[in-house]
Structures are given as structure tokens and as C-alpha cells.
Design a protein around this motif. Sequence first.
Motif, PDB file in Angstrom:
ATOM      1  N   PRO A  55      41.189  57.389  48.297  1.00 53.38           N
ATOM      2  CA  PRO A  55      42.219  56.687  47.547  1.00 53.38           C
ATOM      3  C   PRO A  55      42.021  55.181  47.658  1.00 53.38           C
ATOM      4  N   THR A  56      42.187  54.489  46.553  1.00 55.24           N
ATOM      5  CA  THR A  56      41.987  53.041  46.538  1.00 55.24           C
ATOM      6  C   THR A  56      43.302  52.292  46.399  1.00 55.24           C
ATOM      7  N   LEU A  57      44.398  53.001  46.476  1.00 61.14           N
ATOM      8  CA  LEU A  57      45.682  52.353  46.258  1.00 61.14           C
ATOM      9  C   LEU A  57      46.069  51.424  47.398  1.00 61.14           C
ATOM     10  N   GLN A  58      45.253  51.305  48.421  1.00 61.12           N
ATOM     11  CA  GLN A  58      45.533  50.410  49.534  1.00 61.12           C
ATOM     12  C   GLN A  58      45.032  48.986  49.274  1.00 61.12           C
ATOM     13  N   LEU A  59      44.445  48.744  48.110  1.00 63.12           N
ATOM     14  CA  LEU A  59      43.957  47.397  47.798  1.00 63.12           C
ATOM     15  C   LEU A  59      45.118  46.414  47.759  1.00 63.12           C
ATOM     16  N   SER A  60      44.898  45.250  48.332  1.00 61.93           N
ATOM     17  CA  SER A  60      45.931  44.223  48.388  1.00 61.93           C
ATOM     18  C   SER A  60      45.360  42.906  47.872  1.00 61.93           C
ATOM     19  N   PHE A  61      46.178  42.187  47.102  1.00 64.07           N
ATOM     20  CA  PHE A  61      45.772  40.927  46.475  1.00 64.07           C
ATOM     21  C   PHE A  61      46.788  39.847  46.827  1.00 64.07           C
ATOM     22  N   LYS A  62      46.310  38.597  46.870  1.00 63.32           N
ATOM     23  CA  LYS A  62      47.178  37.470  47.217  1.00 63.32           C
ATOM     24  C   LYS A  62      47.044  36.399  46.144  1.00 63.32           C
ATOM     25  N   ASP A  63      48.181  35.858  45.677  1.00 63.49           N
ATOM     26  CA  ASP A  63      48.134  34.764  44.707  1.00 63.49           C
ATOM     27  C   ASP A  63      48.136  33.423  45.434  1.00 63.49           C
ATOM     28  N   GLN A  64      48.079  32.321  44.676  1.00 62.73           N
ATOM     29  CA  GLN A  64      47.965  31.005  45.306  1.00 62.73           C
ATOM     30  C   GLN A  64      49.205  30.613  46.105  1.00 62.73           C
ATOM     31  N   ALA A  65      50.338  31.250  45.824  1.00 57.94           N
ATOM     32  CA  ALA A  65      51.557  30.971  46.588  1.00 57.94           C
ATOM     33  C   ALA A  65      51.616  31.803  47.866  1.00 57.94           C
ATOM     34  N   GLY A  66      50.635  32.673  48.070  1.00 57.12           N
ATOM     35  CA  GLY A  66      50.597  33.505  49.260  1.00 57.12           C
ATOM     36  C   GLY A  66      51.297  34.843  49.092  1.00 57.12           C
ATOM     37  N   LYS A  67      51.846  35.095  47.913  1.00 52.61           N
ATOM     38  CA  LYS A  67      52.523  36.365  47.644  1.00 52.61           C
ATOM     39  C   LYS A  67      51.481  37.462  47.493  1.00 52.61           C
ATOM     40  N   THR A  68      51.726  38.591  48.167  1.00 52.55           N
ATOM     41  CA  THR A  68      50.772  39.702  48.094  1.00 52.55           C
ATOM     42  C   THR A  68      51.334  40.811  47.209  1.00 52.55           C
ATOM     43  N   ILE A  69      50.408  41.531  46.612  1.00 60.83           N
ATOM     44  CA  ILE A  69      50.743  42.687  45.784  1.00 60.83           C
ATOM     45  C   ILE A  69      49.676  43.736  46.046  1.00 60.83           C
ATOM     46  N   THR A  70      50.088  44.998  46.061  1.00 67.97           N
ATOM     47  CA  THR A  70      49.127  46.070  46.292  1.00 67.97           C
ATOM     48  C   THR A  70      48.929  46.859  44.999  1.00 67.97           C
ATOM     49  N   LEU A  71      47.803  47.524  44.930  1.00 65.10           N
ATOM     50  CA  LEU A  71      47.538  48.374  43.776  1.00 65.10           C
ATOM     51  C   LEU A  71      48.564  49.508  43.715  1.00 65.10           C
ATOM     52  N   ASN A  72      49.001  49.957  44.879  1.00 66.03           N
ATOM     53  CA  ASN A  72      50.009  51.013  44.942  1.00 66.03           C
ATOM     54  C   ASN A  72      51.309  50.567  44.270  1.00 66.03           C
ATOM     55  N   GLU A  73      51.685  49.303  44.442  1.00 64.90           N
ATOM     56  CA  GLU A  73      52.903  48.769  43.816  1.00 64.90           C
ATOM     57  C   GLU A  73      52.774  48.707  42.294  1.00 64.90           C
ATOM     58  N   LEU A  74      51.550  48.690  41.794  1.00 61.97           N
ATOM     59  CA  LEU A  74      51.316  48.586  40.357  1.00 61.97           C
ATOM     60  C   LEU A  74      51.164  49.948  39.686  1.00 61.97           C
ATOM     61  N   LYS A  75      51.351  51.021  40.449  1.00 60.41           N
ATOM     62  CA  LYS A  75      51.269  52.359  39.863  1.00 60.41           C
ATOM     63  C   LYS A  75      52.317  52.457  38.755  1.00 60.41           C
ATOM     64  N   GLY A  76      51.913  53.057  37.638  1.00 59.05           N
ATOM     65  CA  GLY A  76      52.784  53.104  36.467  1.00 59.05           C
ATOM     66  C   GLY A  76      52.404  52.044  35.446  1.00 59.05           C
ATOM     67  N   LYS A  77      51.408  51.215  35.808  1.00 60.01           N
ATOM     68  CA  LYS A  77      50.915  50.164  34.914  1.00 60.01           C
ATOM     69  C   LYS A  77      49.395  50.289  34.785  1.00 60.01           C
ATOM     70  N   VAL A  78      48.866  49.828  33.663  1.00 54.83           N
ATOM     71  CA  VAL A  78      47.425  49.715  33.499  1.00 54.83           C
ATOM     72  C   VAL A  78      47.022  48.429  34.210  1.00 54.83           C
ATOM     73  N   VAL A  79      46.024  48.477  35.074  1.00 50.86           N
ATOM     74  CA  VAL A  79      45.624  47.314  35.859  1.00 50.86           C
ATOM     75  C   VAL A  79      44.180  46.937  35.519  1.00 50.86           C
ATOM     76  N   PHE A  80      44.018  45.733  34.971  1.00 45.06           N
ATOM     77  CA  PHE A  80      42.717  45.168  34.613  1.00 45.06           C
ATOM     78  C   PHE A  80      42.342  44.191  35.716  1.00 45.06           C
ATOM     79  N   ILE A  81      41.255  44.470  36.437  1.00 44.79           N
ATOM     80  CA  ILE A  81      40.810  43.612  37.538  1.00 44.79           C
ATOM     81  C   ILE A  81      39.413  43.092  37.219  1.00 44.79           C
ATOM     82  N   ASN A  82      39.244  41.767  37.334  1.00 46.23           N
ATOM     83  CA  ASN A  82      37.948  41.148  37.079  1.00 46.23           C
ATOM     84  C   ASN A  82      37.568  40.303  38.288  1.00 46.23           C
ATOM     85  N   PHE A  83      36.409  40.608  38.884  1.00 43.80           N
ATOM     86  CA  PHE A  83      35.865  39.809  39.988  1.00 43.80           C
ATOM     87  C   PHE A  83      34.950  38.765  39.368  1.00 43.80           C
TER      88      PHE A  83
END
Length: 193
Positions: A55-83
Motif C-alpha cells: 500500500p502506498t497510502l502512507q505517502l506524506s507531502f509538505k507544502d512551503q508553510a510546513g502543512k503536511t498532507i497524506t495520500l490517505n487523506e486524499l482518498k476519494g480524489k484523483v491525485v496527479f503527482i509530478n516529480f
Amino acid sequence: MANKNLKKYISNGVFILVIAVLLFVPSAKALLIQGLMEVGLFNPSIEKEKPLNNPTLQLSFKDQAGKTITLNELKGKVVFINFWATWCPPCLAEMPSINKLYEKYKSNSDVVFLLIDADSNFEKSLAYMKARSYALPVYQMNSSVPEQLFAGSLPTTIVFDKQGRLSFKHEGAANYNSKKFVEFIGQLRDSTN
């Protein structure tokens, strides 16, 4: 005869200069790739991705304000990720098409965009976005990424469906504003399973 040789040397010099610029100036290389995208090259191939072993839902991301969001929190949405990175010509080349795709879906709460700065340098990546008037949301990874999602090749784009399943993965530059890809995102957004 000397005039003919002079023209030959000048034309050879200009040719070598153009090649050198394309090799050593990232923005020039990006411009060339963008031109090739406009004529239909670099369209992403949309194929069904193989399910992930873990499972990859443990991925966590941080914005410039330091706020974190996980892929698990985005379940129910289409998520486009670009590295991507600011020094990467193919990344810069595909950025206008990603921005156009983002503009189409930014007011739709069922589609989320995460542009992951591979350099971990918010100042530089945000300055790049601001200079081009892009409103794309820039994040940094706040967790490790499974190699089957991102093996270090830039740019890499992945899309998760509403159930958190990997639906698309592409390494290299692509035109994400192509009709086929826009429809693909729309189908994922409208899907109920």
C-alpha cells in the motif's frame, strides 16, 4: 573564393553555437522539447497500471508553510503527482501543459495536483512558478517514496484514482494537456469505482 569560405565558416560556427546552446542551456532545451510537444510528440501513453505490491497510502507531502498532507487523506480524489526540478529541461518543457491541465481542474475539488520539488528547495521552485505565472501547488516529500512509484528519473508523473490505486505512471516529458489525457483525468474523476 575567400568570401565563400568565410560564409561556410560562419554557418558552421552558428550551427555549432546552436547545438552548444541546446546542450548546455536548460531553458533552450526545454523550449525545443515544448515545440516537439506542440506537434504531437511526447503524448503520454495511457495504459492500465499494475497494482502495487504494497500500500502506498502512507505517502506524506509538505507544502512551503510546513502543512503536511497524506495520500490517505486524499482518498476519494484523483491525485496527479509530478516529480520535477528547476534544472531539468524535460520538466520545464512539460510544465506549461501541466499548468493548462491544472487550470482545467483547479476548481474541481475531486482532482488534486501535487508538484513535488525534487531539489527540496521551495525558494527556487516557487520563484520559478511565480516567474511564469503558474499557480501550481508545490510540495516536498515528507516520507520515503517506494521505488516502483519514483525511481529518481525526472520528470516522473503518477496519477492515483479515487480509491488510491495507481492509474498512471510516466517517466520523461509529456504533454498532459492532450485531449486524450484530459479525458483520462475526467474519466477518473467521474468514476464511481
